[in-house]
Motif scaffolding. Structure first.
Motif, PDB file in Angstrom:
ATOM      1  N   GLY A 194      30.587 -37.839 -20.562  1.00 25.41           N
ATOM      2  CA  GLY A 194      29.832 -39.081 -20.433  1.00 25.41           C
ATOM      3  C   GLY A 194      28.591 -38.908 -19.591  1.00 25.41           C
ATOM      4  O   GLY A 194      28.270 -37.810 -19.118  1.00 25.41           O
ATOM      5  N   LYS A 195      27.899 -40.019 -19.433  1.00 32.77           N
ATOM      6  CA  LYS A 195      26.647 -40.017 -18.669  1.00 32.77           C
ATOM      7  C   LYS A 195      26.759 -41.098 -17.616  1.00 32.77           C
ATOM      8  O   LYS A 195      27.218 -42.217 -17.898  1.00 32.77           O
ATOM      9  CB  LYS A 195      25.479 -40.315 -19.614  1.00 32.77           C
ATOM     10  CG  LYS A 195      24.132 -39.977 -19.031  1.00 32.77           C
ATOM     11  CD  LYS A 195      23.051 -39.982 -20.089  1.00 32.77           C
ATOM     12  CE  LYS A 195      22.664 -41.407 -20.442  1.00 32.77           C
ATOM     13  NZ  LYS A 195      21.477 -41.447 -21.332  1.00 32.77           N
ATOM     14  N   VAL A 196      26.334 -40.792 -16.418  1.00 29.63           N
ATOM     15  CA  VAL A 196      26.438 -41.759 -15.327  1.00 29.63           C
ATOM     16  C   VAL A 196      25.403 -42.870 -15.513  1.00 29.63           C
ATOM     17  O   VAL A 196      24.218 -42.605 -15.719  1.00 29.63           O
ATOM     18  CB  VAL A 196      26.233 -41.049 -13.964  1.00 29.63           C
ATOM     19  CG1 VAL A 196      26.190 -42.072 -12.831  1.00 29.63           C
ATOM     20  CG2 VAL A 196      27.358 -40.030 -13.728  1.00 29.63           C
ATOM     21  N   VAL A 197      25.892 -44.114 -15.472  1.00 28.95           N
ATOM     22  CA  VAL A 197      25.017 -45.289 -15.579  1.00 28.95           C
ATOM     23  C   VAL A 197      24.663 -45.795 -14.182  1.00 28.95           C
ATOM     24  O   VAL A 197      23.527 -46.166 -13.902  1.00 28.95           O
ATOM     25  CB  VAL A 197      25.719 -46.410 -16.379  1.00 28.95           C
ATOM     26  CG1 VAL A 197      24.870 -47.677 -16.412  1.00 28.95           C
ATOM     27  CG2 VAL A 197      26.037 -45.930 -17.783  1.00 28.95           C
ATOM     28  N   ALA A 198      25.641 -45.785 -13.319  1.00 34.04           N
ATOM     29  CA  ALA A 198      25.419 -46.239 -11.950  1.00 34.04           C
ATOM     30  C   ALA A 198      26.448 -45.552 -11.066  1.00 34.04           C
ATOM     31  O   ALA A 198      27.577 -45.312 -11.488  1.00 34.04           O
ATOM     32  CB  ALA A 198      25.583 -47.754 -11.857  1.00 34.04           C
ATOM     33  N   SER A 199      26.056 -45.207  -9.846  1.00 36.94           N
ATOM     34  CA  SER A 199      26.958 -44.485  -8.957  1.00 36.94           C
ATOM     35  C   SER A 199      26.872 -45.013  -7.545  1.00 36.94           C
ATOM     36  O   SER A 199      25.779 -45.297  -7.041  1.00 36.94           O
ATOM     37  CB  SER A 199      26.607 -42.984  -8.974  1.00 36.94           C
ATOM     38  OG  SER A 199      27.322 -42.315  -7.952  1.00 36.94           O
ATOM     39  N   GLY A 200      28.019 -45.144  -6.900  1.00 33.75           N
ATOM     40  CA  GLY A 200      28.056 -45.541  -5.508  1.00 33.75           C
ATOM     41  C   GLY A 200      28.129 -44.357  -4.574  1.00 33.75           C
ATOM     42  O   GLY A 200      28.173 -44.503  -3.354  1.00 33.75           O
ATOM     43  N   HIS A 201      28.195 -43.161  -5.124  1.00 32.95           N
ATOM     44  CA  HIS A 201      28.421 -41.967  -4.318  1.00 32.95           C
ATOM     45  C   HIS A 201      27.298 -40.951  -4.564  1.00 32.95           C
ATOM     46  O   HIS A 201      26.909 -40.737  -5.708  1.00 32.95           O
ATOM     47  CB  HIS A 201      29.772 -41.344  -4.696  1.00 32.95           C
ATOM     48  CG  HIS A 201      30.244 -40.311  -3.736  1.00 32.95           C
ATOM     49  ND1 HIS A 201      29.756 -39.035  -3.745  1.00 32.95           N
ATOM     50  CD2 HIS A 201      31.133 -40.372  -2.711  1.00 32.95           C
ATOM     51  CE1 HIS A 201      30.339 -38.337  -2.788  1.00 32.95           C
ATOM     52  NE2 HIS A 201      31.179 -39.143  -2.137  1.00 32.95           N
ATOM     53  N   PRO A 202      26.794 -40.347  -3.500  1.00 32.85           N
ATOM     54  CA  PRO A 202      25.636 -39.455  -3.647  1.00 32.85           C
ATOM     55  C   PRO A 202      25.888 -38.212  -4.500  1.00 32.85           C
ATOM     56  O   PRO A 202      24.935 -37.601  -4.991  1.00 32.85           O
ATOM     57  CB  PRO A 202      25.300 -39.064  -2.194  1.00 32.85           C
ATOM     58  CG  PRO A 202      26.543 -39.354  -1.408  1.00 32.85           C
ATOM     59  CD  PRO A 202      27.206 -40.498  -2.096  1.00 32.85           C
ATOM     60  N   ASN A 203      27.160 -37.827  -4.705  1.00 29.67           N
ATOM     61  CA  ASN A 203      27.416 -36.644  -5.542  1.00 29.67           C
ATOM     62  C   ASN A 203      27.076 -36.871  -7.016  1.00 29.67           C
ATOM     63  O   ASN A 203      26.973 -35.918  -7.785  1.00 29.67           O
ATOM     64  CB  ASN A 203      28.883 -36.208  -5.452  1.00 29.67           C
ATOM     65  CG  ASN A 203      29.172 -35.498  -4.145  1.00 29.67           C
ATOM     66  OD1 ASN A 203      28.272 -35.385  -3.304  1.00 29.67           O
ATOM     67  ND2 ASN A 203      30.401 -35.049  -3.966  1.00 29.67           N
ATOM     68  N   PHE A 204      27.010 -38.135  -7.388  1.00 29.41           N
ATOM     69  CA  PHE A 204      26.719 -38.440  -8.797  1.00 29.41           C
ATOM     70  C   PHE A 204      25.490 -39.349  -8.866  1.00 29.41           C
ATOM     71  O   PHE A 204      25.421 -40.359  -8.156  1.00 29.41           O
ATOM     72  CB  PHE A 204      27.918 -39.117  -9.458  1.00 29.41           C
ATOM     73  CG  PHE A 204      29.105 -38.188  -9.586  1.00 29.41           C
ATOM     74  CD1 PHE A 204      29.240 -37.366 -10.694  1.00 29.41           C
ATOM     75  CD2 PHE A 204      30.054 -38.110  -8.574  1.00 29.41           C
ATOM     76  CE1 PHE A 204      30.318 -36.489 -10.797  1.00 29.41           C
ATOM     77  CE2 PHE A 204      31.125 -37.237  -8.673  1.00 29.41           C
ATOM     78  CZ  PHE A 204      31.266 -36.419  -9.791  1.00 29.41           C
ATOM     79  N   GLN A 205      24.547 -38.970  -9.716  1.00 28.37           N
ATOM     80  CA  GLN A 205      23.307 -39.729  -9.872  1.00 28.37           C
ATOM     81  C   GLN A 205      23.221 -40.282 -11.289  1.00 28.37           C
ATOM     82  O   GLN A 205      23.788 -39.713 -12.212  1.00 28.37           O
ATOM     83  CB  GLN A 205      22.105 -38.802  -9.631  1.00 28.37           C
ATOM     84  CG  GLN A 205      22.086 -38.134  -8.265  1.00 28.37           C
ATOM     85  CD  GLN A 205      21.896 -39.117  -7.120  1.00 28.37           C
ATOM     86  OE1 GLN A 205      21.217 -40.141  -7.289  1.00 28.37           O
ATOM     87  NE2 GLN A 205      22.534 -38.858  -5.976  1.00 28.37           N
ATOM     88  N   LYS A 206      22.476 -41.367 -11.417  1.00 29.27           N
ATOM     89  CA  LYS A 206      22.225 -41.948 -12.738  1.00 29.27           C
ATOM     90  C   LYS A 206      21.738 -40.837 -13.683  1.00 29.27           C
ATOM     91  O   LYS A 206      20.960 -39.959 -13.273  1.00 29.27           O
ATOM     92  CB  LYS A 206      21.154 -43.043 -12.610  1.00 29.27           C
ATOM     93  CG  LYS A 206      20.931 -43.841 -13.882  1.00 29.27           C
ATOM     94  CD  LYS A 206      20.067 -45.070 -13.607  1.00 29.27           C
ATOM     95  CE  LYS A 206      19.952 -45.976 -14.827  1.00 29.27           C
ATOM     96  NZ  LYS A 206      19.512 -45.360 -16.062  1.00 29.27           N
ATOM     97  N   ASP A 207      22.268 -40.873 -14.916  1.00 29.79           N
ATOM     98  CA  ASP A 207      21.911 -39.916 -15.969  1.00 29.79           C
ATOM     99  C   ASP A 207      22.548 -38.528 -15.834  1.00 29.79           C
ATOM    100  O   ASP A 207      22.341 -37.674 -16.698  1.00 29.79           O
ATOM    101  CB  ASP A 207      20.382 -39.765 -16.121  1.00 29.79           C
ATOM    102  CG  ASP A 207      19.755 -41.050 -16.637  1.00 29.79           C
ATOM    103  OD1 ASP A 207      20.474 -41.820 -17.316  1.00 29.79           O
ATOM    104  OD2 ASP A 207      18.575 -41.305 -16.352  1.00 29.79           O
ATOM    105  N   ASP A 208      23.315 -38.292 -14.771  1.00 32.01           N
ATOM    106  CA  ASP A 208      24.082 -37.046 -14.717  1.00 32.01           C
ATOM    107  C   ASP A 208      25.056 -36.989 -15.903  1.00 32.01           C
ATOM    108  O   ASP A 208      25.707 -37.994 -16.226  1.00 32.01           O
ATOM    109  CB  ASP A 208      24.935 -36.974 -13.434  1.00 32.01           C
ATOM    110  CG  ASP A 208      24.143 -36.518 -12.220  1.00 32.01           C
ATOM    111  OD1 ASP A 208      22.975 -36.096 -12.388  1.00 32.01           O
ATOM    112  OD2 ASP A 208      24.696 -36.602 -11.097  1.00 32.01           O
ATOM    113  N   LEU A 209      25.180 -35.831 -16.479  1.00 32.02           N
ATOM    114  CA  LEU A 209      26.210 -35.653 -17.511  1.00 32.02           C
ATOM    115  C   LEU A 209      27.475 -35.139 -16.821  1.00 32.02           C
ATOM    116  O   LEU A 209      27.417 -34.225 -15.986  1.00 32.02           O
ATOM    117  CB  LEU A 209      25.739 -34.653 -18.569  1.00 32.02           C
ATOM    118  CG  LEU A 209      24.640 -35.219 -19.479  1.00 32.02           C
ATOM    119  CD1 LEU A 209      23.987 -34.106 -20.287  1.00 32.02           C
ATOM    120  CD2 LEU A 209      25.228 -36.277 -20.424  1.00 32.02           C
ATOM    121  N   ILE A 210      28.592 -35.745 -17.174  1.00 25.13           N
ATOM    122  CA  ILE A 210      29.860 -35.385 -16.524  1.00 25.13           C
ATOM    123  C   ILE A 210      30.945 -35.184 -17.574  1.00 25.13           C
ATOM    124  O   ILE A 210      30.830 -35.631 -18.719  1.00 25.13           O
ATOM    125  CB  ILE A 210      30.326 -36.477 -15.532  1.00 25.13           C
ATOM    126  CG1 ILE A 210      30.449 -37.845 -16.236  1.00 25.13           C
ATOM    127  CG2 ILE A 210      29.379 -36.598 -14.340  1.00 25.13           C
ATOM    128  CD1 ILE A 210      31.714 -38.106 -16.917  1.00 25.13           C
TER     129      ILE A 210
END
Lengths: 353, 353
Positions: A89-105
């Motif tokens: 998936g792709k990050v839409v919104a993140s509360g944690h600095p390890n994951f940023q918007k648009d990161d692929l996970i």
């Protein structure tokens, strides 16, 4: 800035006792607000791009499953509720600095358009998402690949030149086991359920032999034809009569890698056949059950990914995929696993990006 | 000086397909001349004193046995011919300096009064024949003991405090497995087929629990009563439904030590039950077949004998024996193994000295 996303989730209408049908499933529509993702939290909102379809999920859909009964390996799924499963998936919104918007996970998502993940250990960021197709991060480079690799090398412990039999050999795991074993220097024969699959095993994957089990009236005799010097390792995805036939053809100190039980998933009450324990003793055979995840520690995972990536870059492994498109097609993709429809890894593409 | 000895041998009249009966056997009379033993040869003439009765021999009496079919572990026995088996004996004449007249030996003899042994590797001299009763060299200090010891410690690999279930627990091997496990610090429950046997397990051998499987309508529930925290190791002497019930009650990473298949020896066509492979996988259970003889190398054997002798000298192990007298009583002793008659090691005394 709050955004309300229209979500769809695929769920089961009721527990599924036998073989699954498409109308056992339904899509529910809900809303997800991006305001759920508080800054400084461990929450990440993920848009599902691709989902992995795995036979073991059926065991979780039963009203009273073996697994749920005794071991917290695969919790029971509840009708009307979310179904968790592996995805990219792709990050839409993140509360944690390890994951940023648009990161692929990749990681444990849901059968849905959007997922809120609250345990960040369940997600891994794709460090180099353009190196391989995204779908590889669901199959060959993740659970299917690790399950095949660890089962063959850590459980089966092959020696070069040993003779290996693989059932459901054109499936997501079997197709990789056979290729790993060939690259390692073993003699490999697989079985599958159609002429087309048998041709792929021999022509595309380079198996030494392959047969359509549906055309064999006596599995023991079929295996005798391909293993005149006996079987050293049986990679078992089906159990039942095939396991019985493999054990009957096994060499002393043979090993059964117990990975799946396709013959039983859709009808656990009708177990046919099984290993002859007299053979098990006299031939000192070991049958060992395992889960790929038992080998997901850093050391084992790194070994597996490094070996597999090298093979892929060198063009030495073929990746078979059975790709479906759209959340509404999850039921037919999933049901197809139990009807022998898939060749290779079954994936449902939920969105392109 | 040549001497002609009148010999008797016990043989099968015909192959035995199901449960054995006493009239499947007959005694043949022959002569043996001591002149067969040439000085400088590898031949030794042995007078049999005690013979071991072992259930696995029945598999060798079948017309088409699993073992004979595929693995040279236990060769088929031929009607009218000698039946080899473990025994204790006394040397009558020897062609080889390692063995002298009147030496007491143990090893692979025949069901007979006298045996000519031509492979001296099959015989071991008893170095200290007065330390323990002669019968111990057939049971606890030899094959039965080694099979129990190696099965438990080398195959089962117990940890202190683990929970162990033993079937045919009052038999020659089960009774030793349970005692080794108790002395090692495990929780041990056994099953057997009579009230008397159950009492012996609890009162004489110190098992933590024991039950009569014939009084249980549901083996899974019976095991649940004794193993509320699950089974870690199942020492399996019976296979079939008991194996199925044990696997159903097993903890993750549990081990099945596959030693015998009493449920199947007398009726191989009617296999009932068997392990649920879904359980095997989810609980990562290992089922391992083995033979005691695989651990008869010097290192393993020395460890086993040293541990066992110490326990015996300290009075920490009980030896259960079921002793019959006279070559003519071999059939009833042997048949009794399959009718649940024996408690402990079944031995036939052929001669006192």
């Amino acid at each position: 800035m709050e955004e309300i996303l229209s979500n769809q989730i695929m769920t089961i209408k009721h527990s599924i006792e036998g073989a699954p049908n498409e109308d056992d499933f339904e899509v529910l529509t809900t809303n997800i607000s991006t305001s759920l993702i508080k800054p400084g939290s461990n929450s990440v909102l993920v848009k599902c791009l691709q989902l992995s379809m795995d036979p073991y999920q059926l065991n979780r859909m039963k009203s009273f499953s073996t697994s749920q009964n005794s071991v917290a390996v695969a919790f029971k799924l509840v009708p009307g509720k979310l179904i968790d499963g592996y995805g990219v998936g792709k990050v839409v919104a993140s509360g944690h600095p390890n994951f940023q918007k648009d990161d692929l996970i990749t990681g444990l998502l849901n059968w849905a358009l959007y997922v809120v993940v609250e345990d960040l250990n369940l997600l891994q960021k794709l460090l180099d998402p353009t190196e391989f197709p995204l779908s590889y991060h669901l199959g060959i480079l993740r659970v299917s690949g690790l399950t095949a690799y660890a089962g063959l090398f850590k459980v089966g412990k092959p020696k070069k030149g040993e003779r290996i039999f693989v059932s459901t050999a054109s499936g997501s795991i079997g197709s990789l086991v056979g290729q790993y074993a060939k690259l390692f220097g073993c003699y490999v024969v697989g079985c599958a359920g159609s002429t087309e699959k048998v041709a792929i095993l021999q022509e595309k994957l380079g198996f030494d032999g392959a047969f359509n089990y549906k055309e064999e009236s006596d599995l023991k005799l079929a295996l005798q034809r391909y293993f005149q010097e006996g079987i050293d390792i049986y990679f078992d995805n089906v159990g039942g009569e095939m396991l019985e036939a493999a054990v009957a053809n096994m060499n002393p100190f043979g090993r059964v890698v117990a990975c799946g039980v396709m013959s039983q998933y859709t009808d656990p009450t009708k177990r046919k056949g099984g290993p002859d324990m007299i053979d098990i003793i006299y031939k000192r055979i070991t049958i060992q059950g395992y889960l790929g995840n038992d080998y997901s520690d850093e050391h084992n995972f790194a070994e597996f990914v490094s070996t597999t990536s090298s093979y892929l870059k060198a063009g030495q492994m073929q990746v078979l995929e059975d790709i479906h498109v759209g959340i509404e097609n999850i039921p037919s993709a999933f049901v197809g696993l139990f009807r022998g429809r898939n060749i290779g890894k079954t994936i449902v593409k939920i969105a392109d990006d």
